[in-house]
Design a protein around this motif. Structure first.
Motif, short mmCIF file in Angstrom:
data_model
loop_
_atom_site.label_atom_id
_atom_site.label_comp_id
_atom_site.label_asym_id
_atom_site.label_seq_id
_atom_site.Cartn_x
_atom_site.Cartn_y
_atom_site.Cartn_z
N PHE A 18 -12.25 0.61 4.17
CA PHE A 18 -10.91 1.41 4.09
C PHE A 18 -10.53 1.25 2.59
CE2 PHE A 18 -10.81 -0.15 8.55
CZ PHE A 18 -10.75 0.91 9.06
N CYS A 19 -9.85 2.46 2.27
CA CYS A 19 -8.98 2.40 0.97
C CYS A 19 -7.47 2.13 1.61
CB CYS A 19 -9.41 3.79 0.44
SG CYS A 19 -8.23 3.93 -1.39
N VAL A 20 -6.99 1.18 1.12
CA VAL A 20 -5.50 0.87 1.52
C VAL A 20 -4.71 0.99 0.23
CG1 VAL A 20 -4.14 -0.72 2.41
CG2 VAL A 20 -6.06 -0.78 3.29
N ALA A 21 -3.45 1.75 0.25
CA ALA A 21 -2.70 1.69 -0.98
C ALA A 21 -1.06 1.65 -0.19
CB ALA A 21 -2.60 2.75 -1.67
N GLY A 22 -0.13 1.37 -0.96
CA GLY A 22 0.99 1.71 -0.65
C GLY A 22 2.32 1.15 -1.72
N LYS A 23 3.40 1.10 -1.53
CA LYS A 23 4.30 0.94 -2.39
C LYS A 23 5.24 -0.17 -2.33
CE LYS A 23 5.43 5.33 -4.41
NZ LYS A 23 6.47 6.32 -5.08
N ILE A 24 5.17 -1.06 -3.45
CA ILE A 24 5.87 -2.18 -3.42
C ILE A 24 7.25 -2.05 -3.28
CG2 ILE A 24 6.62 -4.65 -4.85
CD1 ILE A 24 3.59 -4.47 -4.36
N TRP A 37 3.04 1.43 -7.04
CA TRP A 37 1.93 1.69 -6.32
C TRP A 37 1.40 0.60 -6.38
CZ3 TRP A 37 0.59 4.79 -2.61
CH2 TRP A 37 1.30 6.22 -2.38
N ILE A 38 0.46 0.02 -5.26
CA ILE A 38 -0.49 -1.04 -5.39
C ILE A 38 -1.53 -0.71 -4.47
CG2 ILE A 38 0.64 -2.37 -3.76
CD1 ILE A 38 -0.31 -4.90 -5.02
#
Length: 227
Positions: A18-24, A37-38
């Protein structure tokens, strides 16, 4: 090492991982502050299912509010958001972020364009960026509100379904490949064709590794999440 809490805005297919990403996010009595973003990565550069489960073996999901332990930033070219996880530590689910449009808008980015709009494939619209053009880029993720999405699905014999999605952002029409595993699974058993979904928010990612096709070598813009 440091623990960071983020809203998951993408859990998309990356080969078998998976490629996981999100915002702190920073929570306080008055609400939350949204940060940068992280993109969590392991030593191999992706995230396995084991990397992204909770202590009860439940899989993490998009819009989960997650605390994870990170060891160091590991930016790679224009993917400046990458951060190495401690693979020995389970992720912790702190809650679920609201899917109400007003809440999602607090997380949105507002770029003028989705990076550089000079190139496209025969089946896409402004879906690729030339390697020479990425040298001056310093980000690879956007979360944007796009409204209506039109899905186009296709399949070659017994292969997995392929999904593209078309939308308009800032008066420009884009048609990009979808890597959101939930939508790929959803369309796997559906008849090949055209579908629509209104009132959408999407996470768009610019792939690090270039791909060579008949028209040359390019980095591809991908729809990593559709909400």
């Amino acid at each position: 090492m440091a623990d960071k809490t983020f809203v998951c805005l993408s859990k998309s297919k990356k080969n078998n991982d998976f490629c996981v990403a999100g915002k702190i996010i920073h929570r306080h009595d008055e609400g939350i502050d949204v940060g940068e973003w992280i993109r969590p990565v392991n030593e191999s550069g992706a995230i396995t299912r084991y990397d992204s489960i909770y202590v009860n073996s439940i899989d993490s999901q998009s819009l989960d509010i997650i605390t994870a332990i990170f060891t160091e930033p590991t930016p790679d070219k224009f993917q400046t958001e990458n951060y190495l996880i401690d693979e020995t530590q389970y992720w912790k689910k702190e809650g679920v972020y609201s899917s109400h449009p007003d809440s999602l808008r607090l997380l949105c980015d507002y770029p003028e364009t989705l990076w550089i709009n000079n190139h496209q494939t025969s089946s896409g619209k402004f879906d690729q960026v030339h390697p020479d053009e990425v040298e001056d880029l310093n980000d690879s993720l956007y979360f944007i509100e796009v409204g209506l999405i039109t899905f186009f699905t296709s399949r070659w014999e017994k292969q997995k379904v392929k999904v593209r999605a078309e939308f308009i952002y800032n008066e420009v029409k884009y048609n990009l490949k979808v890597t959101d595993h939930k939508w790929l699974d959803y369309f796997e058993d559906k008849k090949v064709g055209c579908y629509t979904k209104p009132n959408c928010f999407v996470t768009v990612s610019l792939a690090l590794e270039p791909f060579t096709n008949a028209s040359g070598t390019f980095h591809y813009k991908l729809i990593a999440e559709i909400i």
